[in-house]
Design a protein around this motif. Structure first.
Motif, PDB file in Angstrom:
ATOM      1  N   TYR A  61       0.829  -1.208   0.000  1.00 11.79           N
ATOM      2  CA  TYR A  61       0.000   0.000   0.000  1.00 11.79           C
ATOM      3  C   TYR A  61       0.861   1.255   0.000  1.00 11.79           C
ATOM      4  CZ  TYR A  61      -3.543  -3.363   1.200  1.00 11.79           C
ATOM      5  OH  TYR A  61      -4.368  -4.449   1.176  1.00 11.79           O
ATOM      6  N   TYR A  62       0.320   2.297  -0.623  1.00  8.21           N
ATOM      7  CA  TYR A  62       0.956   3.612  -0.637  1.00  8.21           C
ATOM      8  C   TYR A  62       0.011   4.621  -0.004  1.00  8.21           C
ATOM      9  CZ  TYR A  62       4.077   1.655  -4.186  1.00  8.21           C
ATOM     10  OH  TYR A  62       4.980   0.884  -4.863  1.00  8.21           O
ATOM     11  N   VAL A  63       0.548   5.520   0.788  1.00  9.34           N
ATOM     12  CA  VAL A  63      -0.212   6.654   1.297  1.00  9.34           C
ATOM     13  C   VAL A  63       0.000   7.776   0.288  1.00  9.34           C
ATOM     14  CG1 VAL A  63      -0.407   8.343   3.146  1.00  9.34           C
ATOM     15  CG2 VAL A  63       0.010   5.942   3.698  1.00  9.34           C
ATOM     16  N   TYR A  64      -1.115   8.363  -0.211  1.00  8.32           N
ATOM     17  CA  TYR A  64      -1.000   9.356  -1.275  1.00  8.32           C
ATOM     18  C   TYR A  64      -1.975  10.515  -1.066  1.00  8.32           C
ATOM     19  CZ  TYR A  64      -5.438   8.197  -3.533  1.00  8.32           C
ATOM     20  OH  TYR A  64      -6.766   8.044  -3.805  1.00  8.32           O
ATOM     21  N   THR A  65      -1.693  11.599  -1.758  1.00  8.43           N
ATOM     22  CA  THR A  65      -2.610  12.733  -1.833  1.00  8.43           C
ATOM     23  C   THR A  65      -2.741  13.126  -3.293  1.00  8.43           C
ATOM     24  OG1 THR A  65      -3.088  14.987  -1.096  1.00  8.43           O
ATOM     25  CG2 THR A  65      -0.789  14.448  -1.448  1.00  8.43           C
ATOM     26  N   ASP A  66      -3.918  13.589  -3.662  1.00  6.45           N
ATOM     27  CA  ASP A  66      -4.095  14.086  -5.023  1.00  6.45           C
ATOM     28  C   ASP A  66      -4.470  15.566  -5.012  1.00  6.45           C
ATOM     29  OD1 ASP A  66      -6.702  13.981  -4.145  1.00  6.45           O
ATOM     30  OD2 ASP A  66      -7.378  12.554  -5.659  1.00  6.45           O
ATOM     31  N   ASP A  67      -4.322  16.197  -3.848  1.00  9.13           N
ATOM     32  CA  ASP A  67      -4.665  17.624  -3.748  1.00  9.13           C
ATOM     33  C   ASP A  67      -3.557  18.410  -3.052  1.00  9.13           C
ATOM     34  OD1 ASP A  67      -4.975  16.775  -1.162  1.00  9.13           O
ATOM     35  OD2 ASP A  67      -7.026  17.479  -0.942  1.00  9.13           O
ATOM     36  N   ASN A  68      -2.322  18.080  -3.389  1.00 13.93           N
ATOM     37  CA  ASN A  68      -1.148  18.796  -2.876  1.00 13.93           C
ATOM     38  C   ASN A  68      -0.991  18.726  -1.366  1.00 13.93           C
ATOM     39  OD1 ASN A  68       0.005  19.722  -5.367  1.00 13.93           O
ATOM     40  ND2 ASN A  68      -1.792  21.029  -5.543  1.00 13.93           N
ATOM     41  N   TRP A  72      -5.390  12.951   2.626  1.00 14.26           N
ATOM     42  CA  TRP A  72      -4.620  11.779   2.236  1.00 14.26           C
ATOM     43  C   TRP A  72      -5.506  10.555   2.069  1.00 14.26           C
ATOM     44  CZ3 TRP A  72       0.568  11.998   1.156  1.00 14.26           C
ATOM     45  CH2 TRP A  72       1.179  13.220   1.418  1.00 14.26           C
ATOM     46  N   GLY A  73      -5.040   9.608   1.231  1.00 15.03           N
ATOM     47  CA  GLY A  73      -5.752   8.359   0.989  1.00 15.03           C
ATOM     48  C   GLY A  73      -4.773   7.198   0.900  1.00 15.03           C
ATOM     49  N   ILE A  74      -5.303   6.019   0.551  1.00 18.29           N
ATOM     50  CA  ILE A  74      -4.499   4.791   0.474  1.00 18.29           C
ATOM     51  C   ILE A  74      -4.704   4.155  -0.894  1.00 18.29           C
ATOM     52  CG2 ILE A  74      -4.094   2.506   1.467  1.00 18.29           C
ATOM     53  CD1 ILE A  74      -5.388   3.684   4.082  1.00 18.29           C
ATOM     54  N   MET A  75      -3.604   3.750  -1.515  1.00 20.05           N
ATOM     55  CA  MET A  75      -3.613   3.119  -2.834  1.00 20.05           C
ATOM     56  C   MET A  75      -2.850   1.801  -2.740  1.00 20.05           C
ATOM     57  SD  MET A  75      -1.810   4.778  -6.213  1.00 20.05           S
ATOM     58  CE  MET A  75      -2.712   6.292  -5.990  1.00 20.05           C
ATOM     59  N   ASN A  76      -3.306   0.788  -3.482  1.00 19.25           N
ATOM     60  CA  ASN A  76      -2.542  -0.462  -3.472  1.00 19.25           C
ATOM     61  C   ASN A  76      -1.416  -0.404  -4.498  1.00 19.25           C
ATOM     62  OD1 ASN A  76      -3.601  -1.154  -5.997  1.00 19.25           O
ATOM     63  ND2 ASN A  76      -5.116  -2.556  -5.159  1.00 19.25           N
ATOM     64  N   ASN A  77      -0.623  -1.457  -4.561  1.00 24.27           N
ATOM     65  CA  ASN A  77       0.563  -1.438  -5.425  1.00 24.27           C
ATOM     66  C   ASN A  77       0.231  -1.648  -6.900  1.00 24.27           C
ATOM     67  OD1 ASN A  77      -0.037  -4.171  -5.091  1.00 24.27           O
ATOM     68  ND2 ASN A  77       2.101  -4.769  -5.273  1.00 24.27           N
ATOM     69  N   ARG A  78      -1.046  -1.725  -7.248  1.00 22.70           N
ATOM     70  CA  ARG A  78      -1.474  -1.756  -8.649  1.00 22.70           C
ATOM     71  C   ARG A  78      -2.030  -0.397  -9.086  1.00 22.70           C
ATOM     72  NH1 ARG A  78      -3.362  -5.962  -6.112  1.00 22.70           N
ATOM     73  NH2 ARG A  78      -5.514  -5.270  -6.143  1.00 22.70           N
ATOM     74  N   GLY A  79      -2.074   0.572  -8.140  1.00 25.18           N
ATOM     75  CA  GLY A  79      -2.597   1.892  -8.457  1.00 25.18           C
ATOM     76  C   GLY A  79      -4.071   2.058  -8.153  1.00 25.18           C
ATOM     77  N   LYS A  88     -11.573  14.053   6.193  1.00 23.94           N
ATOM     78  CA  LYS A  88     -11.459  13.410   7.506  1.00 23.94           C
ATOM     79  C   LYS A  88     -10.015  13.067   7.829  1.00 23.94           C
ATOM     80  CE  LYS A  88     -14.466  10.135   6.500  1.00 23.94           C
ATOM     81  NZ  LYS A  88     -15.276   8.928   6.623  1.00 23.94           N
ATOM     82  N   TYR A  89      -9.164  12.940   6.795  1.00 25.48           N
ATOM     83  CA  TYR A  89      -7.797  12.494   6.994  1.00 25.48           C
ATOM     84  C   TYR A  89      -6.833  13.604   6.567  1.00 25.48           C
ATOM     85  CZ  TYR A  89     -10.636   8.328   6.691  1.00 25.48           C
ATOM     86  OH  TYR A  89     -11.639   7.418   6.840  1.00 25.48           O
ATOM     87  N   LYS A  90      -6.469  14.456   7.502  1.00 25.66           N
ATOM     88  CA  LYS A  90      -5.528  15.541   7.214  1.00 25.66           C
ATOM     89  C   LYS A  90      -4.118  14.993   7.069  1.00 25.66           C
ATOM     90  CE  LYS A  90      -8.595  18.713   7.327  1.00 25.66           C
ATOM     91  NZ  LYS A  90      -9.115  19.122   6.051  1.00 25.66           N
ATOM     92  N   ASP A  91      -3.894  13.815   7.596  1.00 28.02           N
ATOM     93  CA  ASP A  91      -2.602  13.164   7.478  1.00 28.02           C
ATOM     94  C   ASP A  91      -2.830  11.677   7.681  1.00 28.02           C
ATOM     95  OD1 ASP A  91       0.074  12.770   7.167  1.00 28.02           O
ATOM     96  OD2 ASP A  91       0.668  13.716   9.030  1.00 28.02           O
ATOM     97  N   LEU A  92      -2.117  10.857   6.949  1.00 31.47           N
ATOM     98  CA  LEU A  92      -2.194   9.398   7.088  1.00 31.47           C
ATOM     99  C   LEU A  92      -0.782   8.852   7.136  1.00 31.47           C
ATOM    100  CD1 LEU A  92      -4.854   8.067   4.543  1.00 31.47           C
ATOM    101  CD2 LEU A  92      -4.863   7.726   6.991  1.00 31.47           C
ATOM    102  N   PHE A 101      -3.821   2.157   9.750  1.00 33.54           N
ATOM    103  CA  PHE A 101      -3.200   3.406   9.350  1.00 33.54           C
ATOM    104  C   PHE A 101      -3.565   4.453  10.389  1.00 33.54           C
ATOM    105  CE2 PHE A 101      -3.562   0.872   5.647  1.00 33.54           C
ATOM    106  CZ  PHE A 101      -2.483   1.187   4.861  1.00 33.54           C
ATOM    107  N   SER A 102      -2.566   5.194  10.831  1.00 34.13           N
ATOM    108  CA  SER A 102      -2.888   6.283  11.745  1.00 34.13           C
ATOM    109  C   SER A 102      -3.313   7.480  10.896  1.00 34.13           C
ATOM    110  CB  SER A 102      -1.695   6.626  12.635  1.00 34.13           C
ATOM    111  OG  SER A 102      -0.628   7.105  11.873  1.00 34.13           O
ATOM    112  N   PHE A 103      -4.238   8.268  11.433  1.00 32.25           N
ATOM    113  CA  PHE A 103      -4.700   9.460  10.754  1.00 32.25           C
ATOM    114  C   PHE A 103      -4.799  10.594  11.763  1.00 32.25           C
ATOM    115  CE2 PHE A 103      -8.594   7.942  12.598  1.00 32.25           C
ATOM    116  CZ  PHE A 103      -9.346   9.071  12.857  1.00 32.25           C
ATOM    117  N   THR A 104      -4.734  11.805  11.270  1.00 32.83           N
ATOM    118  CA  THR A 104      -5.002  12.943  12.135  1.00 32.83           C
ATOM    119  C   THR A 104      -6.205  13.681  11.575  1.00 32.83           C
ATOM    120  OG1 THR A 104      -3.577  14.485  10.955  1.00 32.83           O
ATOM    121  CG2 THR A 104      -2.573  13.234  12.751  1.00 32.83           C
ATOM    122  N   ASP A 105      -6.931  14.276  12.478  1.00 29.77           N
ATOM    123  CA  ASP A 105      -8.067  15.103  12.075  1.00 29.77           C
ATOM    124  C   ASP A 105      -7.660  16.572  12.037  1.00 29.77           C
ATOM    125  OD1 ASP A 105      -7.861  15.811  14.735  1.00 29.77           O
ATOM    126  OD2 ASP A 105      -9.827  15.056  15.312  1.00 29.77           O
ATOM    127  N   GLY A 106      -6.372  16.817  12.117  1.00 24.56           N
ATOM    128  CA  GLY A 106      -5.845  18.164  12.161  1.00 24.56           C
ATOM    129  C   GLY A 106      -5.269  18.495  13.529  1.00 24.56           C
TER     130      GLY A 106
END
Length: 188
Positions: A61-68, A72-79, A88-92, A101-106
């Motif tokens: 799994y990869y932790v990723y963002t698509d909004d700079n 944050w979200g989670i992607m598998n190794n196939r994309g 809800k996830y200001k950081d993962l 996965f740990s997350f922060t709400d800010g």
């Protein structure tokens, strides 16, 4: 003798992750990075648009963002997007266990699973998964909770090390002690 698997043409890369690698090429004119997911033969599986960023890879799994970096979200190794970025996830961050996965709400940190279900609500300053327990920091005091969020050892210690084999070193004022998963001092 070593063999070059992927030629050194990329500016950024993460660890190989179950047969894939995430690499990036920086555009010096726009100061942006274009990321690619490569298979073990250096063939692109996916090219990600500008604005994507990746933090880490663990267990497929990869932790990723698509909004700079705002959400944050989670992607598998196939994309495949397993968990899309959300407000809800200001950081993962991944743990050493690919289930959580740990997350922060800010402000505070909690734990979610791969479905995005909150396992432990965001109420701690820090959470680290080790050996079937989470080491938590609750306003400067360390303790341990189980996978359902129950406090196994209340956060009363000044410092703590991760639990290994149901034992952990904790600091009580200036003294370090070894405790078990019930909080019993094993050095007495």
């Amino acid at each position: 003798k070593g063999e070059v698997i992927i030629k050194p043409v990329y500016d950024y890369s993460l660890n190989f992750n179950n047969g894939t690698a995430l690499v990036g090429i920086k555009n010096n004119n726009t100061n942006t990075v274009t990321y690619y997911l490569l298979n073990e033969n250096n063939k692109p599986i996916e090219k990600f648009p500008e604005g994507y960023n990746f933090r880490m890879s663990v267990g497929g799994y990869y932790v990723y963002t698509d909004d700079n970096g705002n959400n944050w979200g989670i992607m598998n190794n196939r994309g495949d997007k397993i968990l899309r970025p959300s407000e809800k996830y200001k950081d993962l961050a991944t743990s050493l266990n690919k289930e959580y996965f740990s997350f922060t709400d800010g402000e505070k940190t909690g734990i979610i699973n791969l479905k995005g279900e909150v396992i432990i609500r965001a109420k701690y300053n820090m959470i680290v998964f080790t050996d079937n327990y989470f080491l938590v920091d609750d306003n400067g005091k360390a303790g341990f909770i189980n996978k359902t969020g129950d406090e196994v050892i209340k956060p009363i210690y000044d410092n703590a090390r991760p639990m290994i084999n149901n034992k952990a070193y904790v600091q009580d004022r200036s003294r370090w002690i070894l405790i078990d998963n019930k909080g019993t001092d094993l050095l007495k």
